[in-house]
Design a protein around this motif. Structure first.
Motif, short mmCIF file in Angstrom:
data_model
loop_
_atom_site.label_atom_id
_atom_site.label_comp_id
_atom_site.label_asym_id
_atom_site.label_seq_id
_atom_site.Cartn_x
_atom_site.Cartn_y
_atom_site.Cartn_z
N LEU A 153 0.83 -1.20 0.00
CA LEU A 153 0.00 0.00 0.00
C LEU A 153 0.87 1.26 0.00
CD1 LEU A 153 -2.82 1.29 0.15
CD2 LEU A 153 -2.65 1.11 2.64
N ALA A 154 1.91 1.27 0.81
CA ALA A 154 2.83 2.42 0.85
C ALA A 154 3.46 2.63 -0.52
CB ALA A 154 3.89 2.21 1.92
N LEU A 155 3.87 1.55 -1.16
CA LEU A 155 4.44 1.67 -2.50
C LEU A 155 3.42 2.18 -3.51
CD1 LEU A 155 6.70 -1.51 -2.74
CD2 LEU A 155 7.43 0.87 -3.00
N GLN A 156 2.19 1.73 -3.40
CA GLN A 156 1.14 2.19 -4.32
C GLN A 156 0.88 3.68 -4.15
OE1 GLN A 156 -0.40 0.32 -6.79
NE2 GLN A 156 -1.05 2.35 -7.43
N TYR A 157 0.86 4.15 -2.90
CA TYR A 157 0.70 5.59 -2.67
C TYR A 157 1.84 6.36 -3.33
CZ TYR A 157 -2.97 4.97 0.93
OH TYR A 157 -4.11 4.69 1.61
N ALA A 158 3.06 5.91 -3.12
CA ALA A 158 4.23 6.60 -3.70
C ALA A 158 4.15 6.60 -5.23
CB ALA A 158 5.52 5.95 -3.22
N GLU A 159 3.78 5.47 -5.82
CA GLU A 159 3.66 5.38 -7.28
C GLU A 159 2.56 6.31 -7.80
OE1 GLU A 159 3.03 1.20 -7.88
OE2 GLU A 159 5.15 0.72 -7.56
N THR A 160 1.47 6.42 -7.07
CA THR A 160 0.38 7.30 -7.47
C THR A 160 0.81 8.76 -7.42
OG1 THR A 160 -1.26 5.70 -6.71
CG2 THR A 160 -2.01 7.97 -6.99
N PRO A 169 -0.41 12.24 3.70
CA PRO A 169 -0.69 11.74 5.05
C PRO A 169 -0.98 10.24 5.09
CG PRO A 169 -1.89 13.77 4.63
CD PRO A 169 -1.30 13.33 3.32
N LYS A 170 -1.59 9.72 4.03
CA LYS A 170 -1.87 8.28 3.99
C LYS A 170 -0.57 7.49 3.84
CE LYS A 170 -6.43 9.10 2.10
NZ LYS A 170 -7.31 9.05 0.95
N LEU A 171 0.35 8.01 3.03
CA LEU A 171 1.65 7.36 2.90
C LEU A 171 2.39 7.40 4.23
CD1 LEU A 171 3.98 6.06 1.37
CD2 LEU A 171 4.61 8.33 0.54
N GLN A 172 2.36 8.54 4.89
CA GLN A 172 3.02 8.64 6.19
C GLN A 172 2.40 7.67 7.19
OE1 GLN A 172 3.13 12.53 7.96
NE2 GLN A 172 4.14 11.79 9.80
N ALA A 173 1.09 7.54 7.20
CA ALA A 173 0.43 6.60 8.11
C ALA A 173 0.84 5.17 7.81
CB ALA A 173 -1.10 6.76 8.02
N ALA A 174 0.95 4.85 6.52
CA ALA A 174 1.39 3.50 6.15
C ALA A 174 2.82 3.25 6.62
CB ALA A 174 1.29 3.30 4.64
N LEU A 175 3.69 4.24 6.43
CA LEU A 175 5.07 4.09 6.89
C LEU A 175 5.14 4.05 8.41
CD1 LEU A 175 6.83 6.45 4.33
CD2 LEU A 175 6.90 3.96 4.39
N ASP A 176 4.28 4.81 9.09
CA ASP A 176 4.21 4.73 10.56
C ASP A 176 3.84 3.31 10.99
OD1 ASP A 176 4.89 7.32 11.34
OD2 ASP A 176 2.80 8.02 11.39
N ALA A 177 2.83 2.74 10.31
CA ALA A 177 2.39 1.39 10.65
C ALA A 177 3.49 0.35 10.45
CB ALA A 177 1.16 1.02 9.82
N LEU A 178 4.38 0.62 9.50
CA LEU A 178 5.50 -0.31 9.25
C LEU A 178 6.68 -0.05 10.18
CD1 LEU A 178 5.43 -0.23 5.36
CD2 LEU A 178 4.84 -2.18 6.82
N GLY A 179 6.61 1.01 10.98
CA GLY A 179 7.74 1.35 11.85
C GLY A 179 8.86 2.02 11.08
N ALA A 180 8.51 2.74 10.02
CA ALA A 180 9.52 3.31 9.14
C ALA A 180 9.65 4.83 9.28
CB ALA A 180 9.19 2.96 7.69
N THR A 181 9.17 5.39 10.37
CA THR A 181 9.32 6.83 10.59
C THR A 181 9.95 7.05 11.96
OG1 THR A 181 7.16 7.08 11.63
CG2 THR A 181 7.25 7.35 9.22
N PRO A 182 10.60 8.18 12.16
CA PRO A 182 11.17 8.46 13.48
C PRO A 182 10.12 8.39 14.59
CG PRO A 182 12.04 10.01 11.88
CD PRO A 182 10.95 9.22 11.18
N LYS A 183 8.92 8.89 14.31
CA LYS A 183 7.84 8.87 15.31
C LYS A 183 7.49 7.43 15.71
CE LYS A 183 2.89 9.79 15.62
NZ LYS A 183 1.73 10.26 14.86
N SER A 184 7.32 6.57 14.72
CA SER A 184 6.93 5.19 15.04
C SER A 184 8.05 4.45 15.75
CB SER A 184 6.50 4.44 13.77
OG SER A 184 7.56 4.34 12.85
#
Length: 113
Positions: free
Chosen positions: A24-31, A73-88
């Motif tokens: 999903l994160a990749l799809q957001y980035a591609e879009t 924001p949806k991409l950021q939420a997906a990356l947060d869910a994956l533990g891929a942001t400083p916040k997460s």
């Protein structure tokens, strides 16, 4: 953006159950990338009175900033869910990686030169 998201996901230690979220994160980035390309193409079309309204509507719908506002924001939420942001990582008790220059900092430095 797709290449950066793909690289980020590649550096994560994901579980099999994370596959859908990473896709999903990749799809957001591609879009987001695709919208930027379409907006650029629409901006370069020559004026034609028969198609000006259609092209104008198309341009408005795919402008990169509109897509970024919607999907960013949806991409950021997906990356947060994956533990891929400083916040997460902070919330999970993991240290953030050593900071390099952010893309925004690099752009600002390039504009200043």
């Amino acid at each position: 953006m797709t290449a950066q998201v793909r690289a980020t996901i590649g550096h994560l230690k994901l579980q099999p159950e994370d596959a859908a979220m990473s896709a999903l994160a990749l799809q957001y980035a591609e879009t987001i990338d695709g919208a930027a390309a379409l907006a650029e193409e629409a901006a370069g079309l020559p004026y034609d009175p028969d198609t000006v309204v259609m092209v104008s509507r198309l341009k408005q719908r795919v402008e990169a900033h509109v897509v970024m506002v919607d999907l960013g924001p949806k991409l950021q939420a997906a990356l947060d869910a994956l533990g891929a942001t400083p916040k997460s990582r902070m919330l999970a008790g993991k240290p953030a990686p050593a900071a390099g220059k952010s893309r925004l900092t690099q752009l600002r430095e390039g504009a200043a030169s």
